[in-house]
Design a protein around this motif. Sequence first.
Motif, PDB file in Angstrom:
ATOM      1  N   MET A   1       0.882  -1.183   0.259  1.00 53.85           N
ATOM      2  CA  MET A   1       0.025   0.040   0.017  1.00 53.85           C
ATOM      3  C   MET A   1       0.928   1.192   0.094  1.00 53.85           C
ATOM      4  O   MET A   1       1.837   1.205   0.871  1.00 53.85           O
ATOM      5  N   SER A   2       0.490   2.244  -0.816  1.00 53.74           N
ATOM      6  CA  SER A   2       1.442   3.381  -0.842  1.00 53.74           C
ATOM      7  C   SER A   2       0.674   4.545   0.073  1.00 53.74           C
ATOM      8  O   SER A   2      -0.843   5.010  -0.161  1.00 53.74           O
ATOM      9  N   LEU A   3       1.418   4.760   0.973  1.00 49.61           N
ATOM     10  CA  LEU A   3       0.818   6.002   1.588  1.00 49.61           C
ATOM     11  C   LEU A   3       1.140   7.312   1.702  1.00 49.61           C
ATOM     12  O   LEU A   3       2.339   7.637   1.368  1.00 49.61           O
ATOM     13  N   ASP A   4       0.409   8.275   1.676  1.00 49.00           N
ATOM     14  CA  ASP A   4       0.675   9.643   1.507  1.00 49.00           C
ATOM     15  C   ASP A   4       0.635  10.344   2.576  1.00 49.00           C
ATOM     16  O   ASP A   4       0.524   9.544   3.777  1.00 49.00           O
ATOM     17  N   GLN A   5       0.897  11.527   2.741  1.00 50.49           N
ATOM     18  CA  GLN A   5       1.193  12.577   4.025  1.00 50.49           C
ATOM     19  C   GLN A   5      -0.044  12.422   5.010  1.00 50.49           C
ATOM     20  O   GLN A   5       0.309  12.440   6.084  1.00 50.49           O
ATOM     21  N   ILE A   6      -1.131  12.396   4.317  1.00 48.32           N
ATOM     22  CA  ILE A   6      -2.242  12.382   5.310  1.00 48.32           C
ATOM     23  C   ILE A   6      -2.564  10.996   5.796  1.00 48.32           C
ATOM     24  O   ILE A   6      -3.009  10.966   6.872  1.00 48.32           O
ATOM     25  N   ASP A   7      -2.149   9.994   5.143  1.00 48.07           N
ATOM     26  CA  ASP A   7      -2.409   8.681   5.697  1.00 48.07           C
ATOM     27  C   ASP A   7      -1.424   8.679   6.798  1.00 48.07           C
ATOM     28  O   ASP A   7      -1.762   7.941   7.897  1.00 48.07           O
ATOM     29  N   HIS A   8      -0.149   9.163   6.799  1.00 48.70           N
ATOM     30  CA  HIS A   8       0.847   9.042   7.692  1.00 48.70           C
ATOM     31  C   HIS A   8       0.352   9.891   9.112  1.00 48.70           C
ATOM     32  O   HIS A   8       0.608   9.327  10.096  1.00 48.70           O
TER      33      HIS A   8
END
Length: 155
Positions: free
Chosen positions: A1-8
């Motif tokens: 899964m590729s996480l973006d800044q919001i996910d982090h």
Amino acid sequence: MSLDQIDHSLLAALEDDARLSFASLGEAVGLSKTPCWKRVQALEQAGAIRGYHAALDPQALGLGTAAFVRISVRFDKHAAFERAVCDHPMIVACHATVGDTDYLAHILARDMTDLDEFLRSELWRLPGVERFTTTIAMREIKSAGSLAANAARKR
């Protein structure tokens, strides 16, 4: 899964306080309630979030002795050993390792007598245990570090 800044950011906020409402969580990361809920749901479905737990203090629960045990197991008994480890409440974590031993187990006991009883009477009886070496922890420096911060760090 590729996480973006919001996910982090969502993961870090939940890791810090999993009891946040979706409204509060969304506010913390710059989303409204519904998009926040959808993101968290996607993180759960992808397996990035395994569950929500209360962080218990071993000392407050009377579990003041921590030990790390390196264990060697007979070749044909690994599966049975792993099943037994998963069922034993004093073994709070266990990792398969490469090196001189097969496993590293984190044990929490009430006191040294409780740990000694476990080592002498119970650990030896787990399937395939051939030998083990125990290291007693004097005090805890860090536990439950932030997985979200580790995953979000720059390469």
